[in-house]
Design a protein around this motif. Structure first.
Motif, PDB file in Angstrom:
ATOM      1  N   UNK A  19       3.487 -14.559 -10.063  1.00  0.00           N
ATOM      2  CA  UNK A  19       4.185 -13.659  -9.871  1.00  0.00           C
ATOM      3  C   UNK A  19       5.734 -13.928  -9.815  1.00  0.00           C
ATOM      4  N   UNK A  20       6.363 -12.921 -10.548  1.00  0.00           N
ATOM      5  CA  UNK A  20       7.678 -13.365 -10.934  1.00  0.00           C
ATOM      6  C   UNK A  20       8.666 -12.328  -9.907  1.00  0.00           C
ATOM      7  N   UNK A  21       9.126 -13.070  -8.855  1.00  0.00           N
ATOM      8  CA  UNK A  21      10.172 -12.033  -8.057  1.00  0.00           C
ATOM      9  C   UNK A  21      11.627 -12.255  -8.278  1.00  0.00           C
ATOM     10  N   UNK A  22      12.046 -12.775  -9.643  1.00  0.00           N
ATOM     11  CA  UNK A  22      13.455 -12.923  -9.951  1.00  0.00           C
ATOM     12  C   UNK A  22      14.091 -11.555 -10.284  1.00  0.00           C
ATOM     13  N   UNK A  23      13.315 -10.550 -10.679  1.00  0.00           N
ATOM     14  CA  UNK A  23      13.687  -9.188 -10.891  1.00  0.00           C
ATOM     15  C   UNK A  23      14.046  -8.062  -9.806  1.00  0.00           C
ATOM     16  N   UNK A  24      14.447  -7.079 -10.147  1.00  0.00           N
ATOM     17  CA  UNK A  24      14.468  -6.109  -9.145  1.00  0.00           C
ATOM     18  C   UNK A  24      13.012  -5.503  -8.904  1.00  0.00           C
ATOM     19  N   UNK A  25      12.475  -5.417  -9.790  1.00  0.00           N
ATOM     20  CA  UNK A  25      10.935  -4.918  -9.830  1.00  0.00           C
ATOM     21  C   UNK A  25      10.104  -6.287 -10.129  1.00  0.00           C
ATOM     22  N   UNK A  26       9.232  -6.744  -9.193  1.00  0.00           N
ATOM     23  CA  UNK A  26       8.418  -8.047  -9.322  1.00  0.00           C
ATOM     24  C   UNK A  26       7.444  -7.768 -10.637  1.00  0.00           C
ATOM     25  N   UNK A  27       7.063  -9.007 -11.324  1.00  0.00           N
ATOM     26  CA  UNK A  27       6.155  -8.653 -12.454  1.00  0.00           C
ATOM     27  C   UNK A  27       5.038  -9.694 -12.078  1.00  0.00           C
ATOM     28  N   UNK A  28       4.099  -9.039 -12.401  1.00  0.00           N
ATOM     29  CA  UNK A  28       2.619  -9.809 -12.091  1.00  0.00           C
ATOM     30  C   UNK A  28       1.969  -9.950 -13.450  1.00  0.00           C
ATOM     31  N   UNK A  29       1.811 -11.274 -13.845  1.00  0.00           N
ATOM     32  CA  UNK A  29       1.234 -11.707 -14.927  1.00  0.00           C
ATOM     33  C   UNK A  29      -0.230 -11.935 -14.571  1.00  0.00           C
TER      34      UNK A  29
END
Length: 129
Positions: A112-122
């Motif tokens: 899970x990438x929470x670096x952005x405004x909307x989190x990214x789930x890979x």
């Protein structure tokens, strides 16, 4: 940001002590046992402390600070979490909220990438669910 660094084997650590990796460029082998200036270690310790207070679902078992602007946490449930130095408390709270939503899918998530405004789930390849 001043610490004394010591070398131990991973097997000798108590279970609740997270492993900090990625500090080789900040700390040399000659620094082991001496007090040294290591901003990456300070960052890692701060993130671990913050995560312990906000992420109730899992413990931090490791943190990689090799990319100082983007530390990566590894949680006890196997989940990898990519973070940024900025807004860490907000991002950790977002992670905890998100973790509740995807709880049953965690074994299928690569990170899970929470670096952005909307989190990214890979999701792991061939494991979306």
């Amino acid at each position: 940001e001043h610490f004394t660094i010591f070398e131990v084997s991973a097997q000798s650590l108590p279970q609740n002590v997270p492993e900090i990796t990625g500090v080789q460029r900040a700390v040399s082998y000659a620094d082991v046992g001496r007090r040294c200036f290591a901003p990456d270690v300070g960052l890692a310790l701060s993130v671990i402390k913050e995560a312990r207070s906000l992420v109730k679902s899992a413990q931090v078992v490791a943190i990689d600070v090799s990319a100082a602007d983007s530390p990566v946490l590894v949680l006890s449930n196997g989940l990898q979490v990519k973070m940024s130095r900025d807004d860490r408390l907000e991002k950790l709270q977002l992670l905890e909220n998100l973790r509740v939503q995807v709880k049953s899918s965690i074994p299928h998530i690569e990170y899970i990438d929470v670096r952005f405004k909307e989190p990214v789930i890979k999701f792991k390849q061939n494991s979306q669910g």
